[in-house]
Design a protein around this motif. Structure first.
Motif, PDB file in Angstrom:
ATOM      1  N   GLY A   1       0.799  -1.222   0.000  1.00 48.32           N
ATOM      2  CA  GLY A   1       0.000   0.000   0.000  1.00 48.32           C
ATOM      3  C   GLY A   1       0.833   1.272   0.000  1.00 48.32           C
ATOM      4  O   GLY A   1       0.392   2.294   0.517  1.00 48.32           O
ATOM      5  N   VAL A   2       2.025   1.237  -0.593  1.00 51.89           N
ATOM      6  CA  VAL A   2       2.946   2.380  -0.611  1.00 51.89           C
ATOM      7  C   VAL A   2       3.022   2.925  -2.030  1.00 51.89           C
ATOM      8  O   VAL A   2       3.298   2.177  -2.979  1.00 51.89           O
ATOM      9  CB  VAL A   2       4.347   1.963  -0.129  1.00 51.89           C
ATOM     10  CG1 VAL A   2       5.350   3.099  -0.303  1.00 51.89           C
ATOM     11  CG2 VAL A   2       4.284   1.519   1.324  1.00 51.89           C
ATOM     12  N   ASP A   3       2.806   4.240  -2.189  1.00 51.85           N
ATOM     13  CA  ASP A   3       2.724   4.831  -3.527  1.00 51.85           C
ATOM     14  C   ASP A   3       3.818   5.860  -3.808  1.00 51.85           C
ATOM     15  O   ASP A   3       3.690   6.680  -4.721  1.00 51.85           O
ATOM     16  CB  ASP A   3       1.351   5.483  -3.735  1.00 51.85           C
ATOM     17  CG  ASP A   3       1.053   6.601  -2.739  1.00 51.85           C
ATOM     18  OD1 ASP A   3       1.949   6.947  -1.928  1.00 51.85           O
ATOM     19  OD2 ASP A   3      -0.072   7.128  -2.764  1.00 51.85           O
ATOM     20  N   ASP A   4       4.922   5.804  -3.052  1.00 50.40           N
ATOM     21  CA  ASP A   4       6.039   6.734  -3.251  1.00 50.40           C
ATOM     22  C   ASP A   4       7.298   5.907  -3.510  1.00 50.40           C
ATOM     23  O   ASP A   4       7.726   5.136  -2.651  1.00 50.40           O
ATOM     24  CB  ASP A   4       6.217   7.618  -2.020  1.00 50.40           C
ATOM     25  CG  ASP A   4       7.248   8.725  -2.226  1.00 50.40           C
ATOM     26  OD1 ASP A   4       8.178   8.541  -3.042  1.00 50.40           O
ATOM     27  OD2 ASP A   4       7.139   9.776  -1.569  1.00 50.40           O
ATOM     28  N   ILE A   5       7.903   6.096  -4.684  1.00 49.29           N
ATOM     29  CA  ILE A   5       9.071   5.295  -5.048  1.00 49.29           C
ATOM     30  C   ILE A   5      10.227   5.504  -4.089  1.00 49.29           C
ATOM     31  O   ILE A   5      11.029   4.581  -3.869  1.00 49.29           O
ATOM     32  CB  ILE A   5       9.503   5.588  -6.508  1.00 49.29           C
ATOM     33  CG1 ILE A   5      10.459   4.502  -7.021  1.00 49.29           C
ATOM     34  CG2 ILE A   5      10.122   6.964  -6.628  1.00 49.29           C
ATOM     35  CD1 ILE A   5       9.861   3.143  -7.120  1.00 49.29           C
ATOM     36  N   VAL A   6      10.340   6.676  -3.485  1.00 54.52           N
ATOM     37  CA  VAL A   6      11.438   6.925  -2.547  1.00 54.52           C
ATOM     38  C   VAL A   6      11.300   6.028  -1.317  1.00 54.52           C
ATOM     39  O   VAL A   6      12.292   5.512  -0.793  1.00 54.52           O
ATOM     40  CB  VAL A   6      11.498   8.411  -2.153  1.00 54.52           C
ATOM     41  CG1 VAL A   6      12.587   8.645  -1.097  1.00 54.52           C
ATOM     42  CG2 VAL A   6      11.766   9.279  -3.376  1.00 54.52           C
ATOM     43  N   ASP A   7      10.080   5.838  -0.861  1.00 51.91           N
ATOM     44  CA  ASP A   7       9.859   4.941   0.280  1.00 51.91           C
ATOM     45  C   ASP A   7      10.229   3.503  -0.078  1.00 51.91           C
ATOM     46  O   ASP A   7      10.778   2.764   0.754  1.00 51.91           O
ATOM     47  CB  ASP A   7       8.398   5.004   0.727  1.00 51.91           C
ATOM     48  CG  ASP A   7       8.029   6.349   1.320  1.00 51.91           C
ATOM     49  OD1 ASP A   7       8.903   6.999   1.937  1.00 51.91           O
ATOM     50  OD2 ASP A   7       6.863   6.759   1.171  1.00 51.91           O
ATOM     51  N   VAL A   8       9.931   3.100  -1.313  1.00 59.15           N
ATOM     52  CA  VAL A   8      10.295   1.752  -1.754  1.00 59.15           C
ATOM     53  C   VAL A   8      11.813   1.647  -1.895  1.00 59.15           C
ATOM     54  O   VAL A   8      12.409   0.612  -1.554  1.00 59.15           O
ATOM     55  CB  VAL A   8       9.594   1.397  -3.080  1.00 59.15           C
ATOM     56  CG1 VAL A   8       9.942  -0.027  -3.502  1.00 59.15           C
ATOM     57  CG2 VAL A   8       8.083   1.545  -2.951  1.00 59.15           C
ATOM     58  N   MET A   9      12.450   2.696  -2.387  1.00 59.36           N
ATOM     59  CA  MET A   9      13.918   2.719  -2.468  1.00 59.36           C
ATOM     60  C   MET A   9      14.541   2.515  -1.093  1.00 59.36           C
ATOM     61  O   MET A   9      15.523   1.783  -0.938  1.00 59.36           O
ATOM     62  CB  MET A   9      14.395   4.047  -3.060  1.00 59.36           C
ATOM     63  CG  MET A   9      14.152   4.206  -4.551  1.00 59.36           C
ATOM     64  SD  MET A   9      14.295   5.943  -5.114  1.00 59.36           S
ATOM     65  CE  MET A   9      15.919   6.399  -4.501  1.00 59.36           C
TER      66      MET A   9
END
Length: 555
Positions: A315-323
């Motif tokens: 449920g995460v929609d920010d690529i920086v958070d995934v990075m």
């Protein structure tokens, strides 16, 4: 048939003894890489071995193409009995270590036993040094790599390293090389941890002298000049298409589309890519060095699978958070796919989708087995009942991003794969996506013609993993080019792949695996699944229970 050359080096880390022996007959039949690792494990590892016991063995192996200058050849194989799936597992990493392993003069390196203290093994063409490293207990991957460089002048590209997750025997711990490349799937980092081996280094000047046909340069030239989207966006390039096809696992597999896809898609990752990234000798350069200065995050990736696991599935929609999640997994030595999916299972149980701070906290807790992380470190198959969520695994391995409920042939591939729900075992998704230039793609729905094609792709990918040739070479490696490079008819090459797949299945059969393990959590949604499974077994020459007859076990 082209094959690698060299010896088998066995390292008993318990007795601190080594032995070198010829394996020429195995090399001739099984090429190198995964084939050789599979044959050695099949013949030398007890069928009833406990994965984290001293009796288990782990193999690092390279192939003949590591003697070439061709693109798509910077990969290495690692084989052992997986603590996550409990079956035989080969994991494959990119980077630069493959040619350093080959330079030791050994076709394969085997570790057995268990040390009574934490070790670094220094493997060269002069022998093996056993270095006690109590000072590296609990060290992260970057800290271990820095130690090896500072104390020994050994670069990251010469190493295979575990982080705290491997030491703590997290069942999906990875082995890291070049600091950010992973032998990820199957938890083989925990096997090294169980042997108390923190790192292995490779050095030498004894690479095999294998003549590679000149056709290698045609492939290299095309890889260098092709304007392929993966050079800009890596595998994340397919995310939007998957989402449009209702095929992007989201919210712990409960949904198949993600409303926040724009924040984690190929365009989003391309904006964070700041330089080229590649593997040894490869001009294709599809890796993704990324950073965000405002967030203070620098990593390599994430690729599509991790963007699903820590993105849409969490449920995460920010690529920086995934990075950031990706960077933490690399730092602690975790398979980022399994880590992300396991975190997503916990988020589902707590109704905490999108809680980025919790996600990053859970990754650290898993690596150090602290708090709830101690339970999550066992993997989804072992803890889903306690969490009150569905078991989204096959044979204990959680699903990759390519959605089998939409790409039905990929679903069948997940079910029968000896490694579990892994997309790279046959890369069958590439046969079903309606991509530009993929004019021969199968209709995603249904199974007509797919069992036979799946067998061909499994065999071909086993050959690739033995060669070793990266699977992203698929647009460039035609049957004619396989024949030219390996010096054999394509059917004979596929037969070598068949021997490998069959040996893996036979080993797992001896551990109790059969048709009851070739299942999907959504198979009742796939019309014709059981019939396709029957056809697959029949074409393989296995029993209707998915068992290899004793008469069909390859020599």
């Amino acid at each position: 048939m082209l094959h690698t050359t060299g010896s088998l080096l066995t390292i008993d880390v318990e007795a601190r003894e080594t032995q070198t022996e010829s394996i020429d007959e195995i090399l001739e039949s099984y090429v190198g890489g995964r084939g050789v690792g599979t044959k050695l494990a099949h013949d030398r590892v007890p069928f009833d071995v406990e994965p984290l016991s001293r009796e288990n063995r782990i193999y690092f192996s390279t192939g003949p193409m590591q003697s070439s200058n061709m693109s798509f050849t910077g990969r290495t194989n690692c084989t052992s009995v997986s603590p996550l799936t409990d079956g035989l597992c080969s994991s494959n990493a990119g980077g630069f270590v493959s040619r350093h392993i080959a330079a030791t003069g050994h076709a394969a390196v085997e570790l057995t036993g268990a040390s009574d203290e934490l070790l670094v093994l220094h493997v060269s063409d002069d022998g093996v040094e056993f270095e006690p490293v109590p000072n590296l207990t609990g060290a992260t991957v970057p800290e271990t790599v820095a130690y090896l460089d500072d104390e020994h002048g050994i670069g990251a590209d010469q190493t295979a390293v575990i982080g705290p997750a491997g030491e703590n025997e997290v069942r999906f711990a990875s082995i890291m090389t070049s600091k950010e490349r992973a032998f990820g799937r199957g938890g083989l980092g925990a096997v090294l941890g169980s042997k108390n081996v923190k790192a292995i280094t490779f050095d030498g000047d004894s690479a095999p002298d294998i003549e590679i046909p000149s056709s290698q340069m045609e492939i290299h030239r095309e890889a260098a000049t092709d304007d392929h989207i993966m050079k800009r966006q890596g595998t994340v390039a397919v995310l939007d298409l998957a989402n449009e096809m209702n095929g992007l696992p989201s919210y712990y597999f409960s949904e198949q589309q993600f409303e926040g896809a724009e924040g984690i898609n190929g365009d989003a990752i391309e904006k964070k890519k700041y330089k080229k990234g590649t593997c040894s000798a490869c001009a294709f350069a599809c890796k993704l060095p990324t950073k965000d200065e405002e967030a203070g995050v620098e990593t390599e990736g994430p690729e599509f699978e991790v963007t699903m696991a820590f993105g849409s599935n969490s449920g995460v929609d920010d690529i920086v958070d995934v990075m950031k999640s990706n960077e933490l997994c690399d730092r602690y030595g975790l398979d980022a796919i399994s880590a992300g999916n396991t975190v997503a299972a916990y988020l589902a149980s707590e109704d905490e989708f999108g809680n980025v701070d919790l996600i990053h906290e859970l990754v650290e807790q898993i690596a150090f087995r602290e708090g709830v992380g101690d339970d999550l470190a066992a993997g989804i198959a072992r803890i889903h009942d306690d969490l009150g969520v569905e078991d989204w695994t096959v044979k204990g391995l959680d699903f990759a991003a390519h959605e089998g409920r939409v790409l039905n042939g990929q679903g069948l591939s997940y079910a029968v794969s000896n490694r579990g729900a892994d997309h790279m075992y046959a890369v069958f998704y590439s046969q079903e996506y309606p991509l530009v230039g993929n004019d021969d793609a199968y209709p995603p729905e249904g199974f007509e013609g797919k069992p036979q094609r799946l067998i061909e792709k499994e065999n071909q990918m086993a050959l690739n993993d033995s060669g070793i040739v990266c699977k992203f070479s698929r647009d460039y490696m035609t049957p004619e080019r396989y024949e030219a490079l390996f010096g054999a008819d394509f059917d004979d090459l596929l037969a070598a792949g068949d021997r490998i797949v069959t040996l893996e299945r036979h080993f797992n059969n001896q551990r109790g695996f059969d048709r009851s393990d070739d299942t999907l959590p959504y198979e009742d949604q796939l019309d014709g699944f059981e019939d396709a499974l029957d056809e697959y077994y029949d074409r393989r020459g296995w029993t209707e229970d998915g068992v290899v007859p004793s008469s069909a076990v390859p020599a």
